[in-house]
Write an enzyme that holds these catalytic residues in place. Structure first.
Site, PDB file in Angstrom:
ATOM      1  N   ASP A 256     -12.797   9.732  -6.268  1.00  0.00           N
ATOM      2  CA  ASP A 256     -12.199   9.727  -4.936  1.00  0.00           C
ATOM      3  C   ASP A 256     -12.798  10.846  -4.069  1.00  0.00           C
ATOM      4  O   ASP A 256     -13.939  11.249  -4.262  1.00  0.00           O
ATOM      5  CB  ASP A 256     -10.674   9.884  -5.073  1.00  0.00           C
ATOM      6  CG  ASP A 256      -9.905   9.107  -4.017  1.00  0.00           C
ATOM      7  OD1 ASP A 256      -9.992   9.483  -2.842  1.00  0.00           O
ATOM      8  OD2 ASP A 256      -9.227   8.136  -4.376  1.00  0.00           O
ATOM      9  N   HIS A 289      -6.807  12.283   0.612  1.00  0.00           N
ATOM     10  CA  HIS A 289      -6.698  10.984  -0.059  1.00  0.00           C
ATOM     11  C   HIS A 289      -6.702  11.106  -1.582  1.00  0.00           C
ATOM     12  O   HIS A 289      -5.814  10.580  -2.266  1.00  0.00           O
ATOM     13  CB  HIS A 289      -7.836  10.074   0.411  1.00  0.00           C
ATOM     14  CG  HIS A 289      -7.742   8.667  -0.068  1.00  0.00           C
ATOM     15  ND1 HIS A 289      -8.269   8.256  -1.272  1.00  0.00           N
ATOM     16  CD2 HIS A 289      -7.189   7.559   0.496  1.00  0.00           C
ATOM     17  CE1 HIS A 289      -8.043   6.956  -1.431  1.00  0.00           C
ATOM     18  NE2 HIS A 289      -7.388   6.514  -0.373  1.00  0.00           N
ATOM     19  N   ALA A 382     -12.835  -4.014  -7.228  1.00  0.00           N
ATOM     20  CA  ALA A 382     -11.685  -4.742  -7.779  1.00  0.00           C
ATOM     21  C   ALA A 382     -12.014  -6.208  -8.029  1.00  0.00           C
ATOM     22  O   ALA A 382     -11.406  -6.852  -8.885  1.00  0.00           O
ATOM     23  CB  ALA A 382     -10.493  -4.632  -6.827  1.00  0.00           C
ATOM     24  N   VAL A 387     -12.828  -5.276 -13.958  1.00  0.00           N
ATOM     25  CA  VAL A 387     -11.924  -4.312 -13.316  1.00  0.00           C
ATOM     26  C   VAL A 387     -10.574  -4.962 -13.059  1.00  0.00           C
ATOM     27  O   VAL A 387     -10.500  -6.150 -12.718  1.00  0.00           O
ATOM     28  CB  VAL A 387     -12.539  -3.814 -11.987  1.00  0.00           C
ATOM     29  CG1 VAL A 387     -11.582  -2.886 -11.255  1.00  0.00           C
ATOM     30  CG2 VAL A 387     -13.863  -3.118 -12.241  1.00  0.00           C
ATOM     31  N   SER A 456      -4.780   1.666  -1.850  1.00  0.00           N
ATOM     32  CA  SER A 456      -5.164   2.957  -2.445  1.00  0.00           C
ATOM     33  C   SER A 456      -3.998   3.617  -3.160  1.00  0.00           C
ATOM     34  O   SER A 456      -4.194   4.356  -4.129  1.00  0.00           O
ATOM     35  CB  SER A 456      -5.654   3.921  -1.357  1.00  0.00           C
ATOM     36  OG  SER A 456      -7.054   3.897  -1.239  1.00  0.00           O
TER      37      SER A 456
END
Length: 513
Positions: A256, A289, A382, A387, A456
């Protein structure tokens, strides 16, 4: 060969049906690695980690090298490892020629991925230019603390002039007096929404359907609700409280914007894999974030050992595909059990796709956010079969009066009981689970908490829930690190998931309990 150059990622196609056969494509690939590292087999990620541990804090990319090819001279920049993804610089014409000369390679422009917090970039797709309005109409906004009436300085402001077109004003902030002033179009009679969103200390406040004065200044004072310490947000209401020891022995990677050492975060390791910043600069880059994401994992599984891999440079909204691929590789080498990726891109980043497949084969579960494009197709990574994709939902009225959070409630699918699907969340057959992602409270730096929305936020909740289950299953935790292990972890997560009732394309197997 002349022309403007750009960065390209090159990966070898999987050769599972001709194992041991060395093609011309593989020979070129190996020559790239030897040119970069003189035949050494160490990966860039491990070199960066070793350098950081030894006190070498410089950026970790090797010196640039030149390779002669059928397409002319190309510049070699980086490589994950021998026979692994490589980063080069060349012209589009060279890439075209090289792809046709070596069909056993995949050659694609390097992509950039972005944090999947729902915010101004999703709301405003077409930026207004107030200087071009040539109008006497103005908006004078003042954002104040709803409890004390004090002005809120430095808060992000979004003015939605036309919701349907995504037309409006963003990338602006309140001044020291909590004020923001802008011209309005001469024909503007109503403002669809005004949002004031401080990073820390407050919920996003807002007002909708604001009438514009026929002439002159439209004055708006916007009370913004502060965060109460004991407020039960959607995470508290959708996920059962953690038990003693939840997350014990589990390593979770947070790939991140970096993570600050906030209270309650068991940060045991970090690395900056951008290749342009010092390797030990892995604290937050100022956006909050990554710290928010890590805080959510810690709320769900407080004993988890967090590994922070910063892939976003300071002041840069996007992260390079290659920095993320390096981080995945390093997280696997560091023994992480789960990798959280609250980031995405609509096109496939081929180096990341290769690394998540490798991680899965080595017993590691990768979890990623599906994206915030208003029920558009699921984003990468994703979207990858290797994943777990996580969509976002919420709980009705899990926010204080004055917050504008309710605008994220989807009408279709309709709420089920008190739970709703987030209108911003992407959907599709690649969705595996749903998590709380609307109005989530977590740390944004080492001293302050903030509220964020987005897939997120749903993603780390699910990563934390999987960590919680894995810590309660010691036999599986200690199993040999291969695909059977990662398959068994995912099977366990599915066995503990319960559908809310939105449908499989929206929630996959449902919410893990």
């Amino acid at each position: 060969m002349s022309g403007k150059t750009r960065k390209y990622v090159i990966v070898p196609e999987d050769n599972v049906f001709n194992e041991g056969m060395e093609t011309a494509s593989f020979r070129l690939f190996r020559s790239m690695h030897q040119r970069l590292f003189g035949g050494r087999g160490a990966s860039i990620a491990s070199s960066a980690a070793q350098g950081a541990e030894a006190g070498d804090l410089s950026p970790t990319r090797p010196p640039l090298r030149i390779l002669e090819t059928e397409a002319g001279r190309i510049r070699l920049i980086d490589s994950i490892g021998e026979d692994e993804a490589s980063l080069v610089r060349m012209t589009p014409e060279q890439a075209f020629i090289l792809q046709r000369a070596y069909p056993g390679l995949r050659i694609r422009p390097e992509l950039r991925l972005y944090p999947l917090r729902f915010g101004q970039v999703n709301i405003i797709r077409q930026q207004a230019k107030p200087t071009a309005f040539r109008s006497e109409k103005e908006l004078a906004l003042r954002c104040v603390d709803a409890a004390s009436g004090k002005p809120i300085a430095g808060a992000q402001v979004v003015v939605v002039l036309n919701r349907r077109r995504g037309f409006g004003i963003s990338d602006v902030r309140t001044d020291a007096q909590g004020c923001f002033r802008t011209a309005l179009p001469a024909g503007q009679t109503r403002i669809d929404a005004i949002i004031c969103a401080p990073l820390a200390g407050y919920w996003p406040g807002g007002v909708q359907d604001v009438e514009v004065a026929p002439q002159g200044v439209t004055e708006v004072e916007l009370p913004v609700p502060p965060i109460a310490d004991d407020f039960p947000d959607a995470l508290a209401r959708m996920v059962a409280p953690s038990g003693k020891g939840d997350g014990e022995g589990i390593k979770v990677a947070v790939i991140d914007t970096g993570v600050d050492p906030a209270p309650g975060l068991n940060l045991v390791k970090g690395l900056n894999t951008t290749g342009t910043e010092p390797a030990d600069e892995w604290f937050g880059n100022g956006t909050g974030h990554g710290t928010h994401v890590a805080g959510i994992i810690a709320r769900v599984a407080p004993k988890v050992a967090l590994h922070a891999y910063r892939v976003f440079e300071k002041g840069d909204g996007g992260a390079s595909e290659f920095a993320i691929a390096r981080a995945i590789r390093q997280a696997v080498e560091d023994g992480c059990d789960i990798i959280n990726m609250s980031l995405g891109q609509s096109s496939e980043p081929i180096s990341i796709s290769r690394e998540v497949r490798r991680a899965r084969a080595l017993g590691v579960v990768c979890v990623a956010a599906t994206g915030n494009d208003g029920m558009a197709p699921v984003s990468y990574p994703a979207r990858s079969a290797a994943v777990l994709g996580v969509s976002a939902g919420g709980v009705l009225d899990a926010w204080p009066e004055g917050a504008i959070t309710a605008r994220n409630i989807a009408a279709d699918p309709a709420p089920v009981g008190e739970r709703f699907f987030a209108s911003f969340s992407n959907i599709g057959p690649e969705v595996d689970f749903i998590g709380p992602g609307v109005g989530i409270i977590s740390w944004v730096d080492d001293t302050s908490k903030g509220v964020m929305d987005g897939t997120s936020m749903a993603c780390p909740a699910v990563a934390g829930l999987i960590a919680r289950l894995l810590s309660r299953t010691p036999g599986l935790l200690s199993a040999e690190r291969n695909q059977q292990r990662s398959d068994d972890i995912i099977r366990m997560a599915n066995e503990h998931a319960r559908p809310i009732g939105f449908g499989k394309e929206y929630e996959g197997a449902g919410l893990i309990e």
